[in-house]
Design a protein around this motif. Structure first.
Motif, PDB file in Angstrom:
ATOM      1  N   ASN A  94       0.760  -1.073  -0.042  1.00 53.92           N
ATOM      2  CA  ASN A  94       0.031  -0.149  -0.030  1.00 53.92           C
ATOM      3  C   ASN A  94       0.802   1.343   0.076  1.00 53.92           C
ATOM      4  OD1 ASN A  94      -2.365  -1.300   0.257  1.00 53.92           O
ATOM      5  ND2 ASN A  94      -2.411  -1.646   2.284  1.00 53.92           N
ATOM      6  N   ALA A  95       2.037   1.217   0.029  1.00 49.10           N
ATOM      7  CA  ALA A  95       3.205   2.132   0.270  1.00 49.10           C
ATOM      8  C   ALA A  95       3.157   2.860  -1.290  1.00 49.10           C
ATOM      9  CB  ALA A  95       4.491   1.828   0.643  1.00 49.10           C
ATOM     10  N   ASP A  96       3.532   4.165  -1.313  1.00 46.44           N
ATOM     11  CA  ASP A  96       3.567   4.949  -2.377  1.00 46.44           C
ATOM     12  C   ASP A  96       4.962   4.324  -3.143  1.00 46.44           C
ATOM     13  OD1 ASP A  96       3.557   6.828  -4.462  1.00 46.44           O
ATOM     14  OD2 ASP A  96       3.828   8.443  -3.411  1.00 46.44           O
ATOM     15  N   GLU A  97       4.759   4.284  -4.644  1.00 55.46           N
ATOM     16  CA  GLU A  97       5.740   3.976  -5.369  1.00 55.46           C
ATOM     17  C   GLU A  97       6.533   4.936  -6.028  1.00 55.46           C
ATOM     18  OE1 GLU A  97       4.979   0.817  -8.045  1.00 55.46           O
ATOM     19  OE2 GLU A  97       3.879  -0.398  -6.747  1.00 55.46           O
ATOM     20  N   SER A  98       6.248   6.318  -5.841  1.00 52.26           N
ATOM     21  CA  SER A  98       6.824   7.306  -6.605  1.00 52.26           C
ATOM     22  C   SER A  98       7.789   7.955  -5.663  1.00 52.26           C
ATOM     23  CB  SER A  98       5.706   8.324  -7.004  1.00 52.26           C
ATOM     24  OG  SER A  98       5.157   8.770  -6.168  1.00 52.26           O
ATOM     25  N   THR A  99       8.619   8.666  -6.343  1.00 50.35           N
ATOM     26  CA  THR A  99       9.583   9.350  -5.577  1.00 50.35           C
ATOM     27  C   THR A  99       9.385  10.942  -5.638  1.00 50.35           C
ATOM     28  OG1 THR A  99      11.223   9.362  -7.515  1.00 50.35           O
ATOM     29  CG2 THR A  99      11.451   7.534  -5.900  1.00 50.35           C
ATOM     30  N   HIS A 100       9.386  11.599  -4.583  1.00 47.40           N
ATOM     31  CA  HIS A 100       9.415  12.905  -4.559  1.00 47.40           C
ATOM     32  C   HIS A 100      10.545  13.895  -4.740  1.00 47.40           C
ATOM     33  CE1 HIS A 100      11.119  12.676  -0.466  1.00 47.40           C
ATOM     34  NE2 HIS A 100      11.266  13.973  -0.690  1.00 47.40           N
ATOM     35  N   GLN A 101      10.231  14.954  -5.544  1.00 45.50           N
ATOM     36  CA  GLN A 101      11.241  15.818  -6.052  1.00 45.50           C
ATOM     37  C   GLN A 101      11.531  16.871  -5.151  1.00 45.50           C
ATOM     38  OE1 GLN A 101      13.448  14.960  -8.726  1.00 45.50           O
ATOM     39  NE2 GLN A 101      12.197  13.015  -8.748  1.00 45.50           N
ATOM     40  N   GLY A 102      12.920  17.169  -4.651  1.00 42.12           N
ATOM     41  CA  GLY A 102      13.044  18.397  -3.891  1.00 42.12           C
ATOM     42  C   GLY A 102      13.835  19.417  -4.669  1.00 42.12           C
ATOM     43  N   GLU A 103      14.293  20.128  -3.722  1.00 48.98           N
ATOM     44  CA  GLU A 103      15.060  21.333  -4.410  1.00 48.98           C
ATOM     45  C   GLU A 103      15.990  20.878  -5.454  1.00 48.98           C
ATOM     46  OE1 GLU A 103      16.299  23.936  -1.475  1.00 48.98           O
ATOM     47  OE2 GLU A 103      14.439  24.531  -0.817  1.00 48.98           O
ATOM     48  N   LEU A 104      16.544  21.585  -6.444  1.00 46.14           N
ATOM     49  CA  LEU A 104      17.178  21.319  -7.489  1.00 46.14           C
ATOM     50  C   LEU A 104      16.962  19.959  -8.238  1.00 46.14           C
ATOM     51  CD1 LEU A 104      20.568  22.020  -5.715  1.00 46.14           C
ATOM     52  CD2 LEU A 104      19.374  23.718  -7.113  1.00 46.14           C
ATOM     53  N   GLY A 105      15.837  19.414  -8.018  1.00 49.42           N
ATOM     54  CA  GLY A 105      15.104  18.229  -8.555  1.00 49.42           C
ATOM     55  C   GLY A 105      15.539  16.950  -8.065  1.00 49.42           C
ATOM     56  N   PHE A 106      16.249  16.865  -7.020  1.00 48.17           N
ATOM     57  CA  PHE A 106      16.870  15.586  -6.488  1.00 48.17           C
ATOM     58  C   PHE A 106      16.549  15.478  -4.834  1.00 48.17           C
ATOM     59  CE2 PHE A 106      20.741  17.155  -5.105  1.00 48.17           C
ATOM     60  CZ  PHE A 106      21.004  18.114  -6.161  1.00 48.17           C
ATOM     61  N   GLY A 107      15.306  16.053  -4.316  1.00 43.26           N
ATOM     62  CA  GLY A 107      15.334  15.932  -2.781  1.00 43.26           C
ATOM     63  C   GLY A 107      15.275  17.429  -2.397  1.00 43.26           C
ATOM     64  N   GLY A 108      14.657  17.042  -0.882  1.00 47.39           N
ATOM     65  CA  GLY A 108      14.545  18.555  -0.343  1.00 47.39           C
ATOM     66  C   GLY A 108      15.147  18.621   0.755  1.00 47.39           C
ATOM     67  N   ASP A 109      15.284  19.732   1.591  1.00 52.64           N
ATOM     68  CA  ASP A 109      16.123  20.080   2.840  1.00 52.64           C
ATOM     69  C   ASP A 109      17.457  19.906   2.198  1.00 52.64           C
ATOM     70  OD1 ASP A 109      13.828  18.225   4.523  1.00 52.64           O
ATOM     71  OD2 ASP A 109      13.837  20.524   4.059  1.00 52.64           O
ATOM     72  N   ILE A 110      17.983  20.448   1.409  1.00 51.87           N
ATOM     73  CA  ILE A 110      19.572  20.563   0.971  1.00 51.87           C
ATOM     74  C   ILE A 110      20.359  21.384   1.966  1.00 51.87           C
ATOM     75  CG2 ILE A 110      21.203  21.037  -0.726  1.00 51.87           C
ATOM     76  CD1 ILE A 110      19.272  18.958  -1.507  1.00 51.87           C
ATOM     77  N   ASP A 111      21.264  20.935   2.509  1.00 53.67           N
ATOM     78  CA  ASP A 111      22.387  21.647   3.353  1.00 53.67           C
ATOM     79  C   ASP A 111      23.502  22.330   2.554  1.00 53.67           C
ATOM     80  OD1 ASP A 111      24.178  20.854   6.369  1.00 53.67           O
ATOM     81  OD2 ASP A 111      23.473  22.652   5.552  1.00 53.67           O
ATOM     82  N   TYR A 112      23.492  23.355   2.445  1.00 57.59           N
ATOM     83  CA  TYR A 112      24.513  24.369   1.789  1.00 57.59           C
ATOM     84  C   TYR A 112      25.624  24.490   2.519  1.00 57.59           C
ATOM     85  CZ  TYR A 112      20.658  24.749  -1.729  1.00 57.59           C
ATOM     86  OH  TYR A 112      19.935  24.362  -2.496  1.00 57.59           O
ATOM     87  N   GLY A 113      25.832  24.075   3.800  1.00 59.29           N
ATOM     88  CA  GLY A 113      26.864  24.140   4.628  1.00 59.29           C
ATOM     89  C   GLY A 113      27.327  25.730   4.960  1.00 59.29           C
ATOM     90  N   GLY A 114      26.315  26.462   4.884  1.00 59.97           N
ATOM     91  CA  GLY A 114      26.489  28.024   5.273  1.00 59.97           C
ATOM     92  C   GLY A 114      27.073  28.816   4.277  1.00 59.97           C
TER      93      GLY A 114
END
Length: 510
Positions: free
Chosen positions: A453-473
């Protein structure tokens, strides 16, 4: 006359005795004839020989030592038990429920216990074998095993026999270069309990070898190996004799000496009655002696005790224990159950070396056995062999609760971060969590229905490959052009977190 006399004197002069040179040895070694030191000189060291005994062929000795000597039993059993204790993890793309079917097959058919038994007999006797029992193949055991003829549910387990009790290699050897058993016997004569003898092809036999031997010795052992007892036998005799001598010395720890005047005359010239009276008197006093009793002596008699000191014996005894442990490659702490000795000694280095030895044994001995069995198990269970069928050996050392908790935390964070990055779907993440339950004991309540029953799709974040990107300040907590970038979809993340919360609550109520 002078020449003749000189010739006669030369003939009568004693000849110089040259030291005898051992056959088969080179002479480029140290030698001091006058001091009787070095190669070929008459000294105790040069009297040492190493005859070829081949103790493996002494079947009765192997049985006697395994049944009656606890050290030999531990030497034979310890390494195989550690090799199979934490078993393997199958690393194929099969769903978790299919992998569980293979795990159940190990247990139901007791294949794991049979492999352990074969490893033990291989170490004890130098060789053992296991017949792969497949239903419907009783009349074609002499033919090579064809995977296509293995019907679903036809694998019935293994029948283990040692090299002296039921199996003998035939002289023909495998000449196929692509066969992993190239150069080994092509078939075996198998004798059943009823006395029936049959020819079995090598593809249906699993070999359990002892210690590897050079070519000619391997031929002498009929393509089997050497028993582990051979390596430790001499060291075992030293330890046992030392132990028994120490035990005997305990009876001599306190010697009591009675000095009696004219006792030698009574024994030499006295009649039988006088000797008997003397014996009865000493025996009676010996029986009545205690810490509250008296010892009656004559005026010129004397009684003394001599105590024996045991200093230094323990060091000698421990040296022989170390030799046995070194010969069988098992630490003293594990073989003899002793605590690590010395200041700040923990035994971790010894155990780490031992774990590496066990891992090497897994790869060289247990690996070929599993390579032969797993495809047969898959054909019996699924009717096909996965293209990516593979496995890894689980760690030998069992971690404690704190280590398991840290491992589960790190693995869970890695799965969630990979999911948040959009690299895997919710269904794959839940499969990873479910598979992690085998090693951590967590998330075992995730069912196959939850995974479906789980979702088979992958969500897209910032820059197109995931969310909550850490830019190291380097660019701050937010980018000035956030409005122009595609926004991450948090729906899948929130759904996955809700699923995890539901399982945590279920674990808390159970």
């Amino acid at each position: 006359m002078g020449k003749r006399n000189r010739k006669l004197a030369k003939d009568k002069a004693p000849k110089k005795i040259e030291p005898k040179k051992p056959k088969g040895l080179t002479t480029d070694a140290f030698q001091n004839v006058l001091a009787r030191m070095g190669l070929g000189t008459p000294n105790l060291m040069e009297g040492t020989e190493y005859p070829l005994t081949r103790l493996t062929n002494d079947y009765q000795l192997m049985n006697s030592l395994y049944r009656g000597h606890w050290i030999i039993r531990k030497i034979i059993d310890t390494i195989p038990e550690d090799m199979t204790r934490n078993w393997i993890s199958i690393t194929t793309q099969l769903p978790p429920d299919e992998i569980r079917k293979l795990d159940k097959l190990w247990r139901v058919r007791r294949i794991r216990q049979k492999i352990l038994q074969g490893l033990k007999w291989g170490r004890l006797y130098g060789g053992a074998a296991g017949l792969i029992m497949i239903e419907g193949h009783e009349d074609i055991l002499h033919e090579p095993l064809d995977y296509d003829t293995i019907m679903p549910g036809s694998l019935k387990g293994l029948m283990i026999v040692d090299r002296w009790s039921g199996i003998y290699p035939n002289p023909e050897l495998v000449d196929d270069l692509d066969d992993p058993e190239f150069g080994l016997p092509e078939s075996y004569q198998l004798t059943l309990e009823e006395g029936q003898t049959m020819k079995v092809h090598h593809s249906r036999i699993i070999r359990f070898m002892g210690r590897e031997l050079p070519y000619w010795e391997k031929l002498a052992e009929v393509y089997w190996g050497a028993s582990e007892v051979e390596v430790v036998y001499d060291e075992l005799k030293k330890r046992d004799n030392t132990s028994w001598n120490i035990a005997q010395l305990i009876f001599l720890a306190n010697l009591r000496v009675l000095k009696m005047k004219d006792m030698d005359q009574v024994l030499s010239i006295g009649d039988e009655r006088a000797q008997r009276d003397l014996y009865n008197t000493v025996t009676a006093q010996n029986w009545l002696m205690s810490n509250m009793g008296l010892y009656v002596l004559g005026h010129e008699d004397d009684f003394a005790t001599h105590q024996y000191t045991f200093s230094g014996l323990n060091d000698i005894y421990e040296s022989f224990m170390l030799d046995i442990a070194g010969a069988c490659q098992i630490p003293v702490t594990k073989l003899f159950g002793r605590a690590p000795a010395g200041l700040n000694a923990t035994g971790e280095n010894d155990m780490q070396n031992y774990y590496e030895i066990v891992q090497q044994q897994q790869e060289s001995t247990l690996g070929p056995i599993l390579d032969k069995l797993l495809p047969i198990m898959c054909m019996s269970e699924f009717g096909a062999i996965p293209d990516d069928l593979d496995y890894i050996f689980n760690p030998i050392r069992t971690p404690d609760d704190k280590e398991v908790a840290d491992l589960a935390d790190k693995k869970t964070k890695s799965i969630i971060e990979t999911y948040n990055a959009g690299l895997i779907s919710q269904k794959i993440a839940m499969k990873e969590l479910k598979q992690m339950s085998d090693t951590t004991g967590m998330f075992s309540n995730i069912t196959d229905e939850d995974i479906e029953n789980a979702d088979e799709s992958t969500h897209q974040g910032e820059l197109g490959f995931g969310g909550d990107i850490d830019y190291g300040g380097l660019m701050g907590s937010e980018t000035p052009y956030r409005a122009s970038l595609p926004q991450s979809d948090s729906t899948g993340v929130n759904k996955f977190r809700r699923v995890l919360d539901r399982f945590r609550r279920r674990l808390g109520n159970s």
